[in-house]
Design an enzyme around this catalytic site. Structure first.
Site, PDB file in Angstrom:
ATOM      1  N   TRP A   1       8.028   6.639  -5.632  1.00  0.00           N
ATOM      2  CA  TRP A   1       8.065   6.634  -4.168  1.00  0.00           C
ATOM      3  C   TRP A   1       9.339   7.387  -3.822  1.00  0.00           C
ATOM      4  O   TRP A   1      10.438   6.895  -4.095  1.00  0.00           O
ATOM      5  CB  TRP A   1       8.095   5.196  -3.663  1.00  0.00           C
ATOM      6  CG  TRP A   1       7.852   5.028  -2.202  1.00  0.00           C
ATOM      7  CD1 TRP A   1       6.761   5.445  -1.495  1.00  0.00           C
ATOM      8  CD2 TRP A   1       8.704   4.389  -1.245  1.00  0.00           C
ATOM      9  NE1 TRP A   1       6.884   5.105  -0.188  1.00  0.00           N
ATOM     10  CE2 TRP A   1       8.055   4.447   0.006  1.00  0.00           C
ATOM     11  CE3 TRP A   1       9.943   3.764  -1.328  1.00  0.00           C
ATOM     12  CZ2 TRP A   1       8.601   3.915   1.162  1.00  0.00           C
ATOM     13  CZ3 TRP A   1      10.489   3.219  -0.181  1.00  0.00           C
ATOM     14  CH2 TRP A   1       9.824   3.311   1.046  1.00  0.00           C
TER      15      TRP A   1
ATOM     16  N   GLU B   1       0.732  -1.205  11.204  1.00  0.00           N
ATOM     17  CA  GLU B   1       0.996  -0.732   9.830  1.00  0.00           C
ATOM     18  C   GLU B   1      -0.282  -0.367   9.081  1.00  0.00           C
ATOM     19  O   GLU B   1      -0.228   0.383   8.109  1.00  0.00           O
ATOM     20  CB  GLU B   1       1.813  -1.739   9.044  1.00  0.00           C
ATOM     21  CG  GLU B   1       1.133  -3.011   8.654  1.00  0.00           C
ATOM     22  CD  GLU B   1       2.039  -3.872   7.768  1.00  0.00           C
ATOM     23  OE1 GLU B   1       2.806  -3.356   6.969  1.00  0.00           O
ATOM     24  OE2 GLU B   1       1.955  -5.104   7.895  1.00  0.00           O
TER      25      GLU B   1
ATOM     26  N   LYS C   1       4.706  -1.800  -0.959  1.00  0.00           N
ATOM     27  CA  LYS C   1       4.555  -3.261  -0.985  1.00  0.00           C
ATOM     28  C   LYS C   1       5.909  -3.941  -1.126  1.00  0.00           C
ATOM     29  O   LYS C   1       6.140  -4.988  -0.563  1.00  0.00           O
ATOM     30  CB  LYS C   1       3.658  -3.688  -2.149  1.00  0.00           C
ATOM     31  CG  LYS C   1       3.410  -5.204  -2.198  1.00  0.00           C
ATOM     32  CD  LYS C   1       2.774  -5.705  -0.919  1.00  0.00           C
ATOM     33  CE  LYS C   1       2.642  -7.202  -0.879  1.00  0.00           C
ATOM     34  NZ  LYS C   1       2.197  -7.690   0.458  1.00  0.00           N
TER      35      LYS C   1
ATOM     36  N   CYS D   1       8.329   2.397  -6.603  1.00  0.00           N
ATOM     37  CA  CYS D   1       8.075   2.997  -7.912  1.00  0.00           C
ATOM     38  C   CYS D   1       7.546   1.936  -8.873  1.00  0.00           C
ATOM     39  O   CYS D   1       7.825   0.758  -8.746  1.00  0.00           O
ATOM     40  CB  CYS D   1       9.379   3.550  -8.479  1.00  0.00           C
ATOM     41  SG  CYS D   1      10.185   4.701  -7.382  1.00  0.00           S
TER      42      CYS D   1
ATOM     43  N   GLU E   1       4.179 -10.406  14.758  1.00  0.00           N
ATOM     44  CA  GLU E   1       3.471 -10.222  13.478  1.00  0.00           C
ATOM     45  C   GLU E   1       2.106  -9.583  13.696  1.00  0.00           C
ATOM     46  O   GLU E   1       1.695  -8.680  12.961  1.00  0.00           O
ATOM     47  CB  GLU E   1       3.347 -11.566  12.755  1.00  0.00           C
ATOM     48  CG  GLU E   1       2.550 -11.542  11.466  1.00  0.00           C
ATOM     49  CD  GLU E   1       3.108 -10.593  10.397  1.00  0.00           C
ATOM     50  OE1 GLU E   1       4.242 -10.111  10.559  1.00  0.00           O
ATOM     51  OE2 GLU E   1       2.372 -10.306   9.430  1.00  0.00           O
TER      52      GLU E   1
ATOM     53  N   ARG F   1       1.698  -0.741  -4.954  1.00  0.00           N
ATOM     54  CA  ARG F   1       3.118  -0.806  -4.559  1.00  0.00           C
ATOM     55  C   ARG F   1       3.532   0.384  -3.709  1.00  0.00           C
ATOM     56  O   ARG F   1       4.616   0.424  -3.169  1.00  0.00           O
ATOM     57  CB  ARG F   1       3.989  -0.867  -5.814  1.00  0.00           C
ATOM     58  CG  ARG F   1       3.744  -2.081  -6.697  1.00  0.00           C
ATOM     59  CD  ARG F   1       4.318  -1.888  -8.066  1.00  0.00           C
ATOM     60  NE  ARG F   1       5.733  -1.621  -8.019  1.00  0.00           N
ATOM     61  CZ  ARG F   1       6.680  -2.542  -8.216  1.00  0.00           C
ATOM     62  NH1 ARG F   1       6.312  -3.772  -8.496  1.00  0.00           N
ATOM     63  NH2 ARG F   1       7.949  -2.261  -8.153  1.00  0.00           N
TER      64      ARG F   1
ATOM     65  N   LYS G   1       0.948  -6.020  12.045  1.00  0.00           N
ATOM     66  CA  LYS G   1      -0.286  -5.858  11.265  1.00  0.00           C
ATOM     67  C   LYS G   1      -1.096  -4.677  11.778  1.00  0.00           C
ATOM     68  O   LYS G   1      -1.547  -3.830  11.029  1.00  0.00           O
ATOM     69  CB  LYS G   1      -1.123  -7.136  11.338  1.00  0.00           C
ATOM     70  CG  LYS G   1      -0.572  -8.287  10.559  1.00  0.00           C
ATOM     71  CD  LYS G   1      -0.772  -8.160   9.078  1.00  0.00           C
ATOM     72  CE  LYS G   1       0.354  -7.755   8.207  1.00  0.00           C
ATOM     73  NZ  LYS G   1       1.689  -8.097   8.304  1.00  0.00           N
TER      74      LYS G   1
ATOM     75  N   HIS H   1       9.845  -7.138  32.373  1.00  0.00           N
ATOM     76  CA  HIS H   1      11.096  -6.347  32.349  1.00  0.00           C
ATOM     77  C   HIS H   1      10.900  -5.007  31.661  1.00  0.00           C
ATOM     78  O   HIS H   1      11.783  -4.537  30.950  1.00  0.00           O
ATOM     79  CB  HIS H   1      12.180  -7.178  31.640  1.00  0.00           C
ATOM     80  CG  HIS H   1      12.386  -8.508  32.276  1.00  0.00           C
ATOM     81  ND1 HIS H   1      13.141  -8.698  33.416  1.00  0.00           N
ATOM     82  CD2 HIS H   1      11.874  -9.727  31.980  1.00  0.00           C
ATOM     83  CE1 HIS H   1      13.109  -9.975  33.775  1.00  0.00           C
ATOM     84  NE2 HIS H   1      12.362 -10.615  32.913  1.00  0.00           N
TER      85      HIS H   1
ATOM     86  N   ASN I   1      13.438   3.476 -11.713  1.00  0.00           N
ATOM     87  CA  ASN I   1      13.306   2.913 -10.356  1.00  0.00           C
ATOM     88  C   ASN I   1      14.712   2.644  -9.856  1.00  0.00           C
ATOM     89  O   ASN I   1      15.547   2.163 -10.615  1.00  0.00           O
ATOM     90  CB  ASN I   1      12.535   1.574 -10.396  1.00  0.00           C
ATOM     91  CG  ASN I   1      11.057   1.757 -10.614  1.00  0.00           C
ATOM     92  OD1 ASN I   1      10.576   2.885 -10.644  1.00  0.00           O
ATOM     93  ND2 ASN I   1      10.338   0.656 -10.771  1.00  0.00           N
ATOM     94  N   GLY I   2      14.958   2.948  -8.571  1.00  0.00           N
ATOM     95  CA  GLY I   2      16.259   2.630  -7.995  1.00  0.00           C
ATOM     96  C   GLY I   2      16.963   3.880  -7.511  1.00  0.00           C
ATOM     97  O   GLY I   2      16.357   4.937  -7.355  1.00  0.00           O
TER      98      GLY I   2
END
Ligand code: AGP
Length: 608
Positions: A74, A488, A603, A2, A481, A27, A485, A504, A100-101
């Site tokens: 969000w 996402e 973000k 948010c 990583e 964000r 990338k 395995h 927010n929260g």
């Protein structure tokens, strides 16, 4: 996550609010809204979806007035609908609030208010908070907000206005950032400094439990129990140009190409070549404290967790201190063994990730000394730790973290040097590392100069539906990583694995349709990874190998190779990750994905 923005002053609020929300789009959000006061008239506009929908909604008749608040949401409580979008009002409709929260005890408060005849329109905890403020309101908005917040459990960053006090913004924070923008004859508030920087660089960071009362001609900071608080005014170093794209098509590409400079900035002023050591005052760690460290726990999320894994290899190899790397979301809820001899390092680009912040709190409560490796100056994690090191890689706007990752690895290398040179590392070894670190920016630049080669590779594999990334040793986290990338931003399912682990299970997935990316610089485990590549080839798999120049052995086996310069084994991730960042970017662009704001992602994840 948010975004919050507020304005009080002589100018029309609507354009300022909308531009502020636009600056925070990166964000991640799924609805937006504003509330503007024109004298005692409150005009609220909100819409589900991206900001452009709200822009169209108000275009014909923008709200008029010089006090206002704006929010991008969000969804956490209730779906991303217009009804659930902020701002929300109290029962009377006189008070509007954005938040927010998460209000943990919202259900109990809502029930008590329902019993008193309140009627709710949305499914949100925010509307409950707005009604609670209204329930306490007896003509003084500041006190009503303070009273309501004293009844609230949970994380919040809020901004509140009322038709009865049309020239006042009331803000408060507990766990979700709130920054005051101090202007000339006007004042602003935001949850992210990028929404303030075009109006003012003078900012005040609220701390948990604090609230502020802003008018055009001034502001006041207090606690919920009305104790006055003096706060320093900080200066935002980043100007708008820095934040803007700088000519690149996407923020992510700009930030990938910034890495020679960002890596340089992370190191700047810290490397002492003569003594083979580093000087990082911010760590606030004396030699005695360092000698007393028996164990290190690195805690983080996502990409920052991957850089933490690299830190483990560095610290255990060079400083010989047992080091664990923990997902913050796991660490915070298990019963970790932490004491005064444990150093806990929190890694976070945003400095606001809720899980990492909570893990930090758990570590501090158990007596650990804490360090923060954080990018955003003045962020919550940066202010909660005992010491730390700012990444100084500049604002990272693209949701997919790139330059923050390489800066985190550099920061970990410096922390490792500081620890190691007091233990097992010799002067010459220290100097060797520093010389290698100083060469990295130009080596990164040489990789970026060959970006078109990666773009061609991406074109060949852009239609893959799955991908496997393999690495060994310190390049195993690079494989993780690289896979993160790709998944996402291009939505291709990709997994990172230690190369030997492929036998395995994942080897069952390998066929001619699945690209297998192998990170294989000529390091101590090079021979081992060659046999892994042979195993992939034997099953028809197509290998894309990241190699050093002259690696004829792998070049013969791989479908495609990309050459990176040679550096010390433990520093190779700073180089081997670059082609993987570019690869994921170009694949995502070819697939028409929203590279800077991938679906469902934020973000900074400031909720659990
Ligand atoms: C990585 O590309 C993602 N943006 C995500 O995994 C991110 O690294 C994670 O949410 C941690 O964020 P932080 O570094 O701001 O704490």
């Amino acid at each position: 996550m948010c975004g919050i923005v507020g304005y009080v002053g002589p100018r029309q609020a609507t354009p300022i609010l909308m531009e502020g929300l636009r600056r925070m789009e990166y964000r991640g959000y799924d609805s937006a809204g504003i509330a503007v006061l024109d004298g005692h008239h409150l005009d609220i506009r909100k819409a589900a979806g991206k900001l452009g929908i709200l822009v169209d909604e108000i275009a014909g008749c923008p709200p008029h007035g010089t006090t206002g608040i704006g929010h991008t949401r969000w969804a956490t409580h209730g779906g991303p609908t217009t009804i659930n979008a902020h701002p929300h009002t109290d029962q009377s409709g006189r008070i509007a609030l954005i938040h927010n929260g998460i209000i943990e005890n919202a259900p109990a408060i809502k029930q008590a208010l329902l019993d008193r005849g309140h009627v709710f329109k949305s499914e949100t905890d925010t509307e409950v908070l707005a009604h609670l403020v209204g329930a306490f309101y007896e003509g003084n908005l500041e006190e009503a907000v303070a009273s309501a917040l004293r009844d609230v459990d949970g994380a919040y960053g809020i901004c509140v206005v009322s038709t009865d006090e049309p020239d006042v913004l009331i803000v408060a924070r507990n766990g979700s950032p709130i920054i005051l923008g101090i202007g000339d004859g006007e004042n602003l508030v935001a949850s992210d400094q990028s929404a303030l920087v075009e109006h003012t660089r003078s900012v005040v960071y609220l701390d948990n439990g604090e609230m502020a009362i802003l008018k055009a001609d001034g502001y006041r900071v207090r606690t919920l129990t009305s104790r006055h608080v003096d706060k320093p005014v900080n200066q935002i170093e980043w100007d708008l140009a820095t934040i803007e794209r700088g000519g690149f098509e996407h923020f992510m590409l700009k930030e990938i190409f910034e890495q020679p400079e960002s890596v340089e900035n992370t190191m700047r002023g810290h490397l002492l070549e003569e003594t083979g050591n580093v000087r990082v005052y911010g760590l606030k760690l004396s030699d005695e404290q360092i000698k007393g460290i028996k164990r290190i726990i690195i805690t983080a999320c996502g990409t920052s967790w991957h850089s933490g894994l690299i830190g483990k290899y560095m610290i255990e190899e060079m400083a010989r201190i047992p080091t664990e790397v923990e997902y913050a979301s796991e660490f915070r809820y298990r019963n970790p063994i932490v004491d005064a001899h444990t150093l806990v390092i929190a890694i976070s680009q945003s400095g606001e990730t809720a899980d990492t912040l909570a893990a930090l709190g758990e570590a501090k409560q158990r007596g650990a000394r804490t360090l923060g490796l954080v990018n955003v100056v003045g962020s919550t994690i940066a202010r909660e730790v005992d010491g730390g090191l700012y990444l100084r890689c500049g604002p990272e706007v693209g949701v997919a973290s790139t330059k923050a990752f390489t800066s985190q690895v550099m920061a970990l290398a410096m922390v490792t040097l500081r620890l190691a040179r007091l233990r097992a590392m010799s002067l010459l070894d220290g100097q060797r590392y520093i010389q290698a670190m100083l060469k990295l920016p130009s080596q990164i630049r040489s990789i970026l100069d060959r970006a078109p080669e990666v773009e061609l590779l991406a074109e060949r594999f852009a239609n893959a539906t799955n991908a496997l990334y393999l690495g060994r040793g310190v390049n195993f986290p690079v494989a993780l990583e690289g896979a993160l990338k790709l998944k996402e931003i291009s939505y291709i399912h990709a997994e990172g694995y230690p190369a030997a682990e492929m036998k395995h299970g994942p080897i069952a997935l390998i066929d001619e349709n699945m690209p297998v990316v192998v990170v294989a610089p000529r390091d101590a485990v090079h021979a081992k990874i060659v046999s892994n590549i042979q195993e992939v080839r034997a099953r028809g798999g197509k290998v894309i190998a990241i190699v050093n120049a002259g690696d004829e052995e792998i070049s013969r086996l791989a479908e495609a190779t990309f050459i990176v310069p040679v550096t010390l084994d433990l520093l190779t991730p700073v180089l081997t990750i670059i082609p993987l960042q570019l690869f994921s970017y170009y694949v995502a662009v070819r697939r028409g994905c929203n590279v800077d704001q991938p679906r469902n992602l934020a973000k900074s994840v400031t909720v659990e």
